[in-house]
Design a protein around this motif. Structure first.
Motif, PDB file in Angstrom:
ATOM      1  N   ASN A  33       0.921  -1.112  -0.152  1.00 19.20           N
ATOM      2  CA  ASN A  33      -0.071   0.008  -0.043  1.00 19.20           C
ATOM      3  C   ASN A  33       0.934   1.183  -0.063  1.00 19.20           C
ATOM      4  O   ASN A  33       0.704   2.325  -0.488  1.00 19.20           O
ATOM      5  N   TYR A  34       2.039   1.149   0.834  1.00 15.33           N
ATOM      6  CA  TYR A  34       2.789   2.371   0.651  1.00 15.33           C
ATOM      7  C   TYR A  34       3.315   2.691  -0.799  1.00 15.33           C
ATOM      8  O   TYR A  34       3.468   3.731  -1.070  1.00 15.33           O
ATOM      9  N   THR A  35       3.943   1.339  -1.567  1.00 13.94           N
ATOM     10  CA  THR A  35       4.041   1.786  -3.140  1.00 13.94           C
ATOM     11  C   THR A  35       3.121   2.368  -3.758  1.00 13.94           C
ATOM     12  O   THR A  35       3.206   3.252  -4.618  1.00 13.94           O
ATOM     13  N   ARG A  36       1.850   1.646  -3.355  1.00 14.05           N
ATOM     14  CA  ARG A  36       0.567   2.066  -4.460  1.00 14.05           C
ATOM     15  C   ARG A  36       0.370   3.680  -4.216  1.00 14.05           C
ATOM     16  O   ARG A  36       0.128   4.395  -5.104  1.00 14.05           O
ATOM     17  N   ASP A  37       0.404   4.265  -2.714  1.00 14.41           N
ATOM     18  CA  ASP A  37       0.295   5.687  -2.372  1.00 14.41           C
ATOM     19  C   ASP A  37       1.178   6.471  -3.226  1.00 14.41           C
ATOM     20  O   ASP A  37       0.900   7.566  -3.866  1.00 14.41           O
ATOM     21  N   HIS A  38       2.478   6.046  -3.283  1.00 15.37           N
ATOM     22  CA  HIS A  38       3.408   6.834  -3.930  1.00 15.37           C
ATOM     23  C   HIS A  38       3.227   6.825  -5.436  1.00 15.37           C
ATOM     24  O   HIS A  38       3.342   8.042  -5.936  1.00 15.37           O
ATOM     25  N   ILE A  39       3.035   5.821  -6.077  1.00 19.65           N
ATOM     26  CA  ILE A  39       2.587   5.805  -7.391  1.00 19.65           C
ATOM     27  C   ILE A  39       1.380   6.773  -7.769  1.00 19.65           C
ATOM     28  O   ILE A  39       1.578   7.449  -8.930  1.00 19.65           O
ATOM     29  N   LEU A  40       0.252   6.742  -7.132  1.00 18.29           N
ATOM     30  CA  LEU A  40      -0.847   7.743  -7.100  1.00 18.29           C
ATOM     31  C   LEU A  40      -0.186   9.213  -6.998  1.00 18.29           C
ATOM     32  O   LEU A  40      -0.824  10.120  -7.829  1.00 18.29           O
ATOM     33  N   ALA A  41       0.495   9.437  -5.988  1.00 14.69           N
ATOM     34  CA  ALA A  41       0.956  10.758  -5.624  1.00 14.69           C
ATOM     35  C   ALA A  41       1.824  11.257  -6.674  1.00 14.69           C
ATOM     36  O   ALA A  41       2.095  12.246  -7.207  1.00 14.69           O
ATOM     37  N   GLU A  42       2.760  10.427  -7.175  1.00 12.74           N
ATOM     38  CA  GLU A  42       3.865  10.549  -7.956  1.00 12.74           C
ATOM     39  C   GLU A  42       3.451  10.911  -9.521  1.00 12.74           C
ATOM     40  O   GLU A  42       3.906  11.677 -10.419  1.00 12.74           O
ATOM     41  N   HIS A  43       2.352  10.051 -10.183  1.00 11.20           N
ATOM     42  CA  HIS A  43       2.175  10.078 -11.431  1.00 11.20           C
ATOM     43  C   HIS A  43       0.835  10.552 -11.858  1.00 11.20           C
ATOM     44  O   HIS A  43       0.487  10.591 -13.137  1.00 11.20           O
ATOM     45  N   GLY A  44      -0.029  10.488 -10.651  1.00 13.91           N
ATOM     46  CA  GLY A  44      -1.515  11.059 -10.992  1.00 13.91           C
ATOM     47  C   GLY A  44      -2.179  10.284 -12.016  1.00 13.91           C
ATOM     48  O   GLY A  44      -3.264  10.824 -12.749  1.00 13.91           O
ATOM     49  N   ILE A  45      -2.270   8.799 -12.015  1.00 11.89           N
ATOM     50  CA  ILE A  45      -3.026   8.029 -12.962  1.00 11.89           C
ATOM     51  C   ILE A  45      -4.104   7.586 -12.040  1.00 11.89           C
ATOM     52  O   ILE A  45      -4.258   7.789 -11.081  1.00 11.89           O
ATOM     53  N   ASP A  46      -5.188   7.007 -12.858  1.00  9.78           N
ATOM     54  CA  ASP A  46      -6.433   6.586 -12.473  1.00  9.78           C
ATOM     55  C   ASP A  46      -6.139   5.553 -11.368  1.00  9.78           C
ATOM     56  O   ASP A  46      -5.659   4.411 -11.657  1.00  9.78           O
ATOM     57  N   PRO A  47      -6.854   5.548 -10.157  1.00  8.39           N
ATOM     58  CA  PRO A  47      -6.627   4.710  -8.982  1.00  8.39           C
ATOM     59  C   PRO A  47      -6.817   3.381  -9.565  1.00  8.39           C
ATOM     60  O   PRO A  47      -6.436   2.313  -9.066  1.00  8.39           O
ATOM     61  N   LYS A  48      -8.160   3.244 -10.198  1.00  4.30           N
ATOM     62  CA  LYS A  48      -8.398   1.885 -10.928  1.00  4.30           C
ATOM     63  C   LYS A  48      -7.425   1.068 -11.577  1.00  4.30           C
ATOM     64  O   LYS A  48      -7.356  -0.145 -11.821  1.00  4.30           O
ATOM     65  N   ARG A  49      -6.111   1.892 -12.234  1.00  2.00           N
ATOM     66  CA  ARG A  49      -5.373   1.014 -12.648  1.00  2.00           C
ATOM     67  C   ARG A  49      -4.320   0.641 -12.027  1.00  2.00           C
ATOM     68  O   ARG A  49      -3.254   0.176 -12.637  1.00  2.00           O
ATOM     69  N   VAL A  50      -4.281   0.718 -10.679  1.00  2.00           N
ATOM     70  CA  VAL A  50      -3.307   0.428  -9.670  1.00  2.00           C
ATOM     71  C   VAL A  50      -3.931  -0.467  -8.663  1.00  2.00           C
ATOM     72  O   VAL A  50      -4.704  -0.222  -8.029  1.00  2.00           O
ATOM     73  N   VAL A  51      -3.163  -1.585  -8.645  1.00  6.73           N
ATOM     74  CA  VAL A  51      -3.656  -2.555  -7.663  1.00  6.73           C
ATOM     75  C   VAL A  51      -2.532  -3.182  -6.691  1.00  6.73           C
ATOM     76  O   VAL A  51      -1.314  -3.162  -7.089  1.00  6.73           O
TER      77      VAL A  51
END
Length: 388
Positions: free
Chosen positions: A146-164
């Motif tokens: 979850n730590y990595t997922r939060d970083h991806i969303l913050a860094e790249h701003g992609i649709d959360p539905k595309r990150v699991v």
């Protein structure tokens, strides 16, 4: 989970030497084969390649570890040929440099592309952010915590539905105290030069010899414990230098200068980590930068051993402070000396109770079977979306 009969997975990883990404590659390949599919791995090679092939996977050897643009273009052409020849269903990249070649090849062949973010990649420039973002340009992004997922969303701003988020798993059939035989423990004792009558509490830091793993912090902490009159412990650094001879020599010099030769020992690469964890009483993970997940925080817990880990990143998810181990301020020798002293003073019975709680939690949350099922479900999700 059963895959469709013609399912073929191509994973692309720089090498198969050692590490969390490499182990996950092997685990997922084995799961695909068990589920009736074909598993290919494009990689430079490495010591784990033999296990891949013994598990039924196939090796496609090529220099995908290279960051040379011309080599990367050549790799893309090789991957295109491999994808077409083997009728690959999904291309899965596990590192940034190989991801470029893998993405180009997937796009050229109209093959679904998935990438796993195995680490938290920081970017100070627009160019570096673009380079890191290659991991987000496919059908699905898999985060290993979850730590990595939060970083991806913050860094790249992609649709959360595309990150699991799919936490790494531990092979509980391998990391099980009941499977470690006395002869394996004896072999380890001899390899590490441990006397049968040595009563000291044994701690292991299992990590490659690189500065971010915090070896120097532990040397300083050990020096403080010895200065306070404690010599009831011994710490083993289990890991090879992977060519970082200067850092290994720095550690050896620090140990010698502080008079810790009998307290802190470098024992090199260990091929039998289940035996190492069972042989020792406590595990140390003093990383000085956030680990995206930290499989070596889970493996000793699966073996029933309490863990002392840096209060950083994914390890704040995998270590329950005060329940399965302790979270310690990173890079602070005083804090680490105090935490180690606390663990030593608990005594065998209390440490064993904490170790059992750790094993129960690891079994519940971090089995390799659960991880692999989640990966196969993610692949099915991608194929279904492409079908629509």
């Amino acid at each position: 989970m059963t895959l469709r009969p013609d399912f073929t997975l191509l994973q692309v990883v720089p090498e198969l030497e050692t590490g969390g990404a490499e182990q996950t590659t092997i685990d997922v390949a084995q799961a695909v084969v068990r589920a009736g599919g074909k598993a290919l791995v494009a990689t430079r090679g490495g010591r784990m390649a033999a296990r891949l092939e013994s598990d039924g996977g196939r090796l496609a050897q090529m220099p995908v570890q290279s960051k040379n643009p011309l080599v990367m273009l050549g790799n893309a052409a090789r991957l295109v040929d491999l994808i077409r020849r083997e009728k690959v269903s999904i291309v899965h990249a596990r590192s940034r440099a190989p991801a470029f070649s893998a993405l180009w090849a997937a796009q050229a062949t109209h093959t679904p592309f998935v990438a796993t973010y195995h680490g938290v990649y920081h970017a100070k420039t627009r160019l570096k952010r673009w380079y890191n973002a290659v991991m987000t340009r496919g059908d699905l992004v898999i985060a290993n915590s979850n730590y990595t997922r939060d970083h991806i969303l913050a860094e790249h701003g992609i649709d959360p539905k595309r990150v699991v988020s799919i936490p790494r798993g531990v092979d509980l059939s391998r990391f099980s105290p009941s499977w470690v035989t006395p002869d394996r423990l004896e072999a380890l004792r001899e390899a590490w030069g441990v006397a049968h009558n040595d009563p000291r509490t044994r701690l292991v830091l299992a990590a490659r010899l690189t500065r971010i793993k915090g070896h120097l912090t532990i040397i300083e902490a050990a020096a403080r414990l010895v200065a306070a009159g404690r010599r009831d412990f011994v710490i083993y650094f289990a890991g090879d230098d992977q060519g970082r001879t200067g850092y290994r020599e720095e550690l050896q010099t620090a140990i010698a200068e502080k008079g810790l030769g009998d307290v802190v020992r470098l024992v090199g690469h260990c091929d039998d980590m289940p035996a190492a964890y069972l042989f020792c009483h406590l595990a140390l993970l003093p990383s000085t930068v956030p680990e995206s997940f930290g499989r070596t925080a889970v493996e000793p817990q699966a073996m029933g051993k309490p863990v002392l880990a840096s209060d950083l990143g994914g390890m704040t998810e995998t270590v329950a402070h005060g329940e399965t181990g302790w979270l310690v301020k990173p890079g602070d020798p005083d804090a680490w000396a105090a935490a180690i002293a606390q663990a030593l003073d608990l005594g065998p019975t209390r440490r064993q109770a904490i170790g059992q709680a750790a094993a129960n939690r690891a079994t519940r949350l971090y089995s390799v079977d659960a991880m692999c099922d989640a990966y196969l479900s993610a692949y099915a999700r991608v194929l279904e979306a492409r079908g629509r």
